[in-house]
Design an enzyme around this catalytic site. Structure first.
Site, PDB file in Angstrom:
ATOM      1  N   ASN A 138       0.991  -1.002  -0.068  1.00  0.00           N
ATOM      2  CA  ASN A 138      -0.034  -0.239  -0.047  1.00  0.00           C
ATOM      3  C   ASN A 138       0.723   1.336   0.118  1.00  0.00           C
ATOM      4  O   ASN A 138       0.531   2.190  -0.390  1.00  0.00           O
ATOM      5  CB  ASN A 138      -0.960   0.038   1.276  1.00  0.00           C
ATOM      6  CG  ASN A 138      -2.249  -0.764   0.842  1.00  0.00           C
ATOM      7  OD1 ASN A 138      -3.100  -0.365   0.174  1.00  0.00           O
ATOM      8  ND2 ASN A 138      -2.402  -2.135   1.522  1.00  0.00           N
ATOM      9  N   MET A 180       1.466  -3.050  11.833  1.00  0.00           N
ATOM     10  CA  MET A 180       0.785  -4.174  12.473  1.00  0.00           C
ATOM     11  C   MET A 180       0.697  -3.967  14.201  1.00  0.00           C
ATOM     12  O   MET A 180       0.797  -4.907  14.881  1.00  0.00           O
ATOM     13  CB  MET A 180       1.406  -5.293  12.213  1.00  0.00           C
ATOM     14  CG  MET A 180       1.227  -5.698  10.633  1.00  0.00           C
ATOM     15  SD  MET A 180      -0.492  -5.681  10.013  1.00  0.00           S
ATOM     16  CE  MET A 180      -1.015  -7.040  10.762  1.00  0.00           C
ATOM     17  N   ILE A 192      -1.028  -2.298  17.807  1.00  0.00           N
ATOM     18  CA  ILE A 192      -2.217  -1.659  18.161  1.00  0.00           C
ATOM     19  C   ILE A 192      -1.895  -0.308  18.980  1.00  0.00           C
ATOM     20  O   ILE A 192      -0.805  -0.547  19.843  1.00  0.00           O
ATOM     21  CB  ILE A 192      -3.200  -2.612  19.093  1.00  0.00           C
ATOM     22  CG1 ILE A 192      -3.546  -3.609  18.166  1.00  0.00           C
ATOM     23  CG2 ILE A 192      -4.315  -1.834  19.677  1.00  0.00           C
ATOM     24  CD1 ILE A 192      -4.447  -4.724  18.898  1.00  0.00           C
ATOM     25  N   LEU A 193      -2.347   0.911  18.685  1.00  0.00           N
ATOM     26  CA  LEU A 193      -1.560   1.928  19.179  1.00  0.00           C
ATOM     27  C   LEU A 193      -2.693   2.461  20.441  1.00  0.00           C
ATOM     28  O   LEU A 193      -3.710   2.262  20.499  1.00  0.00           O
ATOM     29  CB  LEU A 193      -1.874   3.272  18.214  1.00  0.00           C
ATOM     30  CG  LEU A 193      -1.178   2.747  16.927  1.00  0.00           C
ATOM     31  CD1 LEU A 193      -1.401   3.671  15.725  1.00  0.00           C
ATOM     32  CD2 LEU A 193       0.262   2.983  17.207  1.00  0.00           C
ATOM     33  N   HIS A 216      -7.992  -1.053   6.106  1.00  0.00           N
ATOM     34  CA  HIS A 216      -8.192  -2.388   6.618  1.00  0.00           C
ATOM     35  C   HIS A 216      -8.638  -3.237   5.561  1.00  0.00           C
ATOM     36  O   HIS A 216      -9.645  -2.835   4.847  1.00  0.00           O
ATOM     37  CB  HIS A 216      -9.253  -2.277   7.694  1.00  0.00           C
ATOM     38  CG  HIS A 216      -9.794  -3.562   8.555  1.00  0.00           C
ATOM     39  ND1 HIS A 216      -8.924  -4.034   9.311  1.00  0.00           N
ATOM     40  CD2 HIS A 216     -10.677  -4.355   8.400  1.00  0.00           C
ATOM     41  CE1 HIS A 216      -9.410  -5.080   9.951  1.00  0.00           C
ATOM     42  NE2 HIS A 216     -10.582  -5.201   9.162  1.00  0.00           N
ATOM     43  N   THR A 236      -9.671   5.830  15.413  1.00  0.00           N
ATOM     44  CA  THR A 236     -10.041   6.187  16.487  1.00  0.00           C
ATOM     45  C   THR A 236      -9.587   5.060  17.480  1.00  0.00           C
ATOM     46  O   THR A 236      -9.289   4.134  17.296  1.00  0.00           O
ATOM     47  CB  THR A 236     -11.582   6.341  16.767  1.00  0.00           C
ATOM     48  OG1 THR A 236     -12.324   5.034  16.160  1.00  0.00           O
ATOM     49  CG2 THR A 236     -12.058   7.332  15.809  1.00  0.00           C
ATOM     50  N   LEU A 277     -10.674  -0.179  18.004  1.00  0.00           N
ATOM     51  CA  LEU A 277      -9.973  -0.775  16.865  1.00  0.00           C
ATOM     52  C   LEU A 277     -10.900  -0.844  15.593  1.00  0.00           C
ATOM     53  O   LEU A 277     -11.770  -1.462  15.695  1.00  0.00           O
ATOM     54  CB  LEU A 277      -9.185  -1.754  17.549  1.00  0.00           C
ATOM     55  CG  LEU A 277      -8.314  -2.500  16.264  1.00  0.00           C
ATOM     56  CD1 LEU A 277      -7.020  -1.889  16.256  1.00  0.00           C
ATOM     57  CD2 LEU A 277      -7.977  -4.010  16.830  1.00  0.00           C
ATOM     58  N   ASP A 278     -10.362  -0.308  14.624  1.00  0.00           N
ATOM     59  CA  ASP A 278     -11.004  -0.590  13.368  1.00  0.00           C
ATOM     60  C   ASP A 278     -12.501  -0.482  13.318  1.00  0.00           C
ATOM     61  O   ASP A 278     -13.411  -0.777  12.559  1.00  0.00           O
ATOM     62  CB  ASP A 278     -10.960  -2.311  12.717  1.00  0.00           C
ATOM     63  CG  ASP A 278      -9.440  -2.520  12.418  1.00  0.00           C
ATOM     64  OD1 ASP A 278      -8.742  -1.974  12.329  1.00  0.00           O
ATOM     65  OD2 ASP A 278      -9.185  -3.873  12.748  1.00  0.00           O
ATOM     66  N   GLU A 327      -7.469  -2.115  -2.612  1.00  0.00           N
ATOM     67  CA  GLU A 327      -6.657  -1.368  -1.593  1.00  0.00           C
ATOM     68  C   GLU A 327      -5.972  -0.236  -2.326  1.00  0.00           C
ATOM     69  O   GLU A 327      -5.795   0.892  -1.987  1.00  0.00           O
ATOM     70  CB  GLU A 327      -5.910  -2.195  -0.558  1.00  0.00           C
ATOM     71  CG  GLU A 327      -6.727  -2.925   0.343  1.00  0.00           C
ATOM     72  CD  GLU A 327      -5.848  -3.740   1.306  1.00  0.00           C
ATOM     73  OE1 GLU A 327      -5.080  -3.079   1.801  1.00  0.00           O
ATOM     74  OE2 GLU A 327      -6.155  -4.894   1.684  1.00  0.00           O
TER      75      GLU A 327
HETATM   76  C1  GRF Z   1      -3.402  -4.893   3.702  1.00  0.00           C
HETATM   77  O1  GRF Z   1      -4.022  -5.738   3.248  1.00  0.00           O
HETATM   78  C2  GRF Z   1      -3.847  -3.933   4.712  1.00  0.00           C
HETATM   79  O2  GRF Z   1      -5.186  -3.613   4.374  1.00  0.00           O
HETATM   80  C3  GRF Z   1      -3.446  -4.530   6.046  1.00  0.00           C
HETATM   81  O3  GRF Z   1      -2.285  -5.106   6.143  1.00  0.00           O
HETATM   82  C4  GRF Z   1      -2.019  -5.367   4.657  1.00  0.00           C
HETATM   83  C5  GRF Z   1      -0.866  -4.623   4.376  1.00  0.00           C
HETATM   84  O4  GRF Z   1      -0.179  -4.763   3.346  1.00  0.00           O
HETATM   85  N1  GRF Z   1      -3.811  -3.174   7.036  1.00  0.00           N
HETATM   86  P1  GRF Z   1       0.841  -4.042   2.705  1.00  0.00           P
HETATM   87  O5  GRF Z   1       2.128  -4.210   3.620  1.00  0.00           O
HETATM   88  O6  GRF Z   1       0.388  -2.731   2.367  1.00  0.00           O
HETATM   89  O7  GRF Z   1       1.548  -5.014   1.320  1.00  0.00           O
END
Ligand code: GRF
Length: 215
Positions: free
Chosen positions: A14, A86, A88-89, A105, A137, A140-141, A170
């Protein structure tokens, strides 16, 4: 022009989609929570400053978030973009960036918050799945939604095939969301709801899955 900082933990596809897009902002830095995040090399190759704030160097979430916040704020960002980050904040961290912290997400929230979203969607037999960009927020999610993309779930889908179909979307919606934020077209209102100047074309934009048969 607005400044953004992107946070990653791994692959960073992403982040790559954002770096490859014509964004109307300055990407000030890419910060990773892991030293071995594959995405760091791509960012370096694009000439973007990179930094690592490794969670394993800190005894708990509070210390990690404090160190991360200090590093992020060196770049004075208008928006902080979580791209496969990855961790959790803490609420303190999230509230520091209220209205400026964005996440992607891999599900159509509020369905399937948390992890293993594709496997859970397949197990439930849903016919439509997708992805969501939202303001972060403390819950989470569950933050206010900026944009979503839906994909059909096919009979022969595996977790892998479904996740790659979602990931493709995405990479389309995240750059769009960031462009809206940086132009001021989308923002978080005082009431916690998204204020959006973006338009939807209702004509022919439905997704029916499985498809209707042509008679
Ligand atoms: C993606 O599916 C995103 O939605 C999720 O974690 C994955 C990360 O993929 N939060 P990348 O590191 O962007 O390839």
């Amino acid at each position: 022009m607005k400044n953004i900082v992107i946070l990653i933990s791994g692959r960073g596809s992403n982040m790559q989609a954002l770096l490859n897009d014509q964004l109307n902002c300055n990407i000030k830095a890419v910060i990773s929570s892991r030293t071995d995040a594959a995405g760091l090399d791509f960012a370096k190759g694009k000439g973007i400053p990179v930094a690592v704030v490794a969670n394993r160097d800190h005894p708990d979430r509070e210390h990690f978030d404090a160190a991360l916040l200090r590093e992020i704020d060196r770049f004075d960002p208008d928006f902080v973009i979580l791209a496969g980050f990855m961790r959790i904040l803490t609420e303190k961290f999230v509230m520091h960036y209220k209205g400026r912290l964005i996440n992607i997400h891999p599900s159509l929230l509020p369905a399937y918050p948390g992890i293993h979203t594709h496997a859970r969607a397949l197990a439930d037999g849903v016919k439509i799945h997708g992805c969501t960009v939202h303001f972060v927020t403390p819950n989470l999610d569950h933050g206010p939604i900026i944009i979503q993309a839906a994909v059909p779930v096919l009979d022969n889908d595996t977790e892998q095939s479904l996740s790659s179909r979602v990931l493709h979307e995405e990479h389309r919606i995240y750059p769009q969301a960031v462009r809206w934020l940086c132009s001021g077209k989308v923002r978080l209102g005082m009431d916690g709801k998204v204020i959006s100047g973006s338009s939807s074309n209702p004509q022919g934009s439905s997704l029916i899955s499985p498809s209707l048969e042509v008679t």
